[in-house]
Design an enzyme around this catalytic site. Structure first.
Site, short mmCIF file in Angstrom:
data_model
loop_
_atom_site.label_atom_id
_atom_site.label_comp_id
_atom_site.label_asym_id
_atom_site.label_seq_id
_atom_site.Cartn_x
_atom_site.Cartn_y
_atom_site.Cartn_z
N GLU A 198 0.77 -1.22 0.07
CA GLU A 198 0.02 -0.02 0.14
C GLU A 198 0.93 1.27 -0.02
O GLU A 198 0.76 2.09 0.83
CB GLU A 198 -1.07 0.02 1.26
CG GLU A 198 -2.05 -0.90 1.11
CD GLU A 198 -3.12 -1.13 2.23
OE1 GLU A 198 -3.00 -0.47 2.97
OE2 GLU A 198 -4.07 -1.57 1.90
N GLU A 387 -5.47 -8.34 -1.06
CA GLU A 387 -6.15 -8.33 0.23
C GLU A 387 -7.61 -8.01 -0.04
O GLU A 387 -7.94 -7.00 -0.84
CB GLU A 387 -5.54 -7.04 0.82
CG GLU A 387 -4.09 -7.36 1.64
CD GLU A 387 -3.61 -5.92 2.62
OE1 GLU A 387 -4.62 -5.45 3.07
OE2 GLU A 387 -2.45 -5.92 2.50
C1 BGP Z 1 -4.24 -2.82 5.10
C2 BGP Z 1 -3.01 -3.46 5.40
C3 BGP Z 1 -2.92 -4.81 6.10
C4 BGP Z 1 -4.18 -5.09 6.79
C5 BGP Z 1 -5.51 -4.56 6.30
C6 BGP Z 1 -6.89 -4.49 7.16
O1 BGP Z 1 -4.50 -1.49 4.94
O2 BGP Z 1 -2.39 -3.72 4.22
O3 BGP Z 1 -1.79 -4.72 6.84
O4 BGP Z 1 -4.21 -4.75 8.22
O5 BGP Z 1 -5.42 -3.32 5.69
O6 BGP Z 1 -6.63 -3.35 7.88
P1 BGP Z 1 -7.04 -3.87 9.51
O7 BGP Z 1 -6.14 -4.91 9.96
O8 BGP Z 1 -7.06 -2.49 10.14
O9 BGP Z 1 -8.54 -4.11 9.66
#
Ligand code: BGP
Length: 490
Positions: A198, A387
């Protein structure tokens, strides 16, 4: 319903949210290791000491630390990355579970500080390299192709304390050394790579994305330039080491809709899209887009891009594009027009047509089909969704079962949207790795309570739990999905 032959079904984790063992086997401290636990209500903080010996904490988003700040971990603070899900001590067990689900790929990240503890060493740490050997060997034994994120939200704190991390161009050769070390060591074991997780998060989350301790627009622009150059160099290094290497970028894809047909809302929506397209444009096309250079110019920012640097960007374009996709937001220029809402690394306004998760992220499978088409139209490069998923509250029953129909419903609807993008719209999609395929620490809140996984990990936010792994209902469901190459979604 048909997915391409060889479609890469899998799951995704990140070292700092999964491994724990934050100071074992020579590992150094990363930017993630100095961030405290939060919740939906409580912010996460970054801890540091100033030259007067005082210990401070600053908010992870919007951090503005003084010049003399030395980042570190201090007594009395709860840092969730230190234990995380103890993945470090469960490698073989966890990968066997992924194999049981039939994973074709496993997206994970290498903790830079396991390999170069402060980021500045000349030689890599053998114990760190050996750990990932074990991990990749376990994957390859089951025919699971590792998809390696080189840097996922964990920059060595040594680099921040020395010169402000990515704000300074001296970080680029440190990163090159790291990429060269892992590229050589894992040649033949790893074929798929992503440079920075990201990367577009840098513009509003400098600490999270890059260990940058300030929001100063000039410094952020320079950090972005240095990461983009480093990403281009990583592509070249990995191609030179092994022409079979396929190197992609990774964007937090914030898909946004105008809240109304008001042309001002549409214009603002275009501007918001460009915040993530900027990074992707450079990584996929090999040059800075004019809208970004103009924006810098209007703000009085001169990033001093030399001809040599322009050539680096040109020669380091990615082989494929990957992105995270969780939700969509609406955009309006009238702050009173609707209730505001949050999402993955973003804020916006509520869409009356969508439901939201318990954390307020708006659920939008059709948005994924739109996202795939926008990305493919713009770059005509193969895509991977690395993701996607629903953060939810799971309950482990006395018999250790966990019924999670909401995860299944969310993923099913998004897989249907992928199918439509491939088979109705002609998008080229290589793979799908849902986020947190095994429960891990949330990036935004630092909680364990927010769970995405097919596998329940028995750790709780109050520090209780033994870290045992249990299969949720979604585990058996996803196994069927993969076995049928996406045909059986019931
Ligand atoms: C993205 C990241 C991840 C992950 C995901 C979910 O922004 O790349 O590392 O954590 O989001 O977000 P969260 O963990 O805040 O629910």
């Amino acid at each position: 319903m048909s997915f391409p032959k060889g479609f890469l079904w899998g799951g995704a984790t990140a070292a700092n949210q999964f491994e724990g063992a934050w100071n074992e086997d020579g590992k150094g401290i990363s930017s993630a290791d100095v961030v405290t636990r939060g919740s939906r209500e409580v912010l996460r903080y970054v801890t540091y000491k100033t030259s007067d010996g005082q210990i401070h904490k600053g908010p992870v988003f919007g951090l503005e630390a003084p010049e003399d700040a030395v980042f570190g971990c201090f007594e009395g603070y709860d840092y969730p990355s230190h234990q995380a899900c103890d993945g470090y001590h469960h490698v073989e067990e966890d990968i066997a579970l992924f194999a049981e689900m039939g994973f074709k790929t496993y997206r994970m990240s290498i903790n830079w500080t396991r390999i170069f503890p402060t980021g500045m060493e000349e030689e890599p740490n053998e114990a760190g390299l050996a750990f990932y050997d074990r991990l990749f060997d376990a994957c390859n034994q089951y025919g699971i192709k590792p998809l390696v994120t080189i840097s996922h939200y964990e920059t060595p704190v040594g680099l921040t304390n020395a010169w402000g991390s990515w704000v300074d161009e001296r970080t680029i050769p440190c990163f090159e050394r790291y990429v060269t070390a892992i590229g050589n060591r894992y040649k033949g074991k790893v074929e798929y790579w992503l440079t920075f997780n990201e990367i577009n998060c840098l513009e509003f989350g400098g600490w999270t994305a890059a260990g940058v301790p300030t929001c100063d627009p000039y410094k952020i622009a320079m950090a972005a330039k240095h990461q983009l150059l480093a990403s281009a160099k990583a592509v070249q290094i990995l191609h030179e080491i092994d022409p079979n290497n396929k190197v992609g970028n990774m964007i937090g894809y914030i898909v946004v809709y105008p809240l109304t047909p008001n042309p001002e809302d549409v214009l603002q929506t275009w501007k918001d899209f460009n915040k993530c397209y900027f990074f992707c444009d450079v990584q996929a096309r090999g040059y800075y887009p004019r809208y970004k250079l103009q924006e810098y110019k209007n703000k009085g920012i001169d990033i001093q891009l030399t001809d040599e640097q322009k050539a680096t960007l040109k020669n380091g374009t990615v082989d494929f594009i990957s992105f995270s996709y969780y939700m969509t937001n609406c955009i309006t220029v009238d702050p009173n027009a609707a209730e505001s809402t949050i999402g993955n690394i973003s804020m916006g306004f509520k869409n009356p047509y969508l439901k939201a998760s318990d954390w307020g992220w708006q659920i939008d499978p059709t948005g994924l089909r739109i996202a795939l088409n926008y990305m493919y139209d713009r770059y005509q490069l193969p895509l991977m969704i690395v993701e996607n998923g629903l953060g939810a509250i799971d309950e482990l029953n006395d018999d250790k079962s966990c019924h999670d129909p909401y995860h299944i419903d969310y993923l099913r609807d998004h897989i249907k949207a992928m199918d439509a993008a491939i088979n109705e719209d002609g998008v080229e999609l290589w793979g799908y790795t849902p986020w947190g395929c095994i429960d891990l620490v949330s990036a935004s809140t630092g909680e364990m309570y927010k769970r995405y996984g097919f596998i329940y990990v028995d750790y709780q936010d109050d520090g209780t739990g033994e870290g045992a792994r249990y299969k949720k209902d979604s585990f058996y469901w996803y196994k069927k999905v993969i076995a049928s190459n996406g045909e059986d979604l019931d």
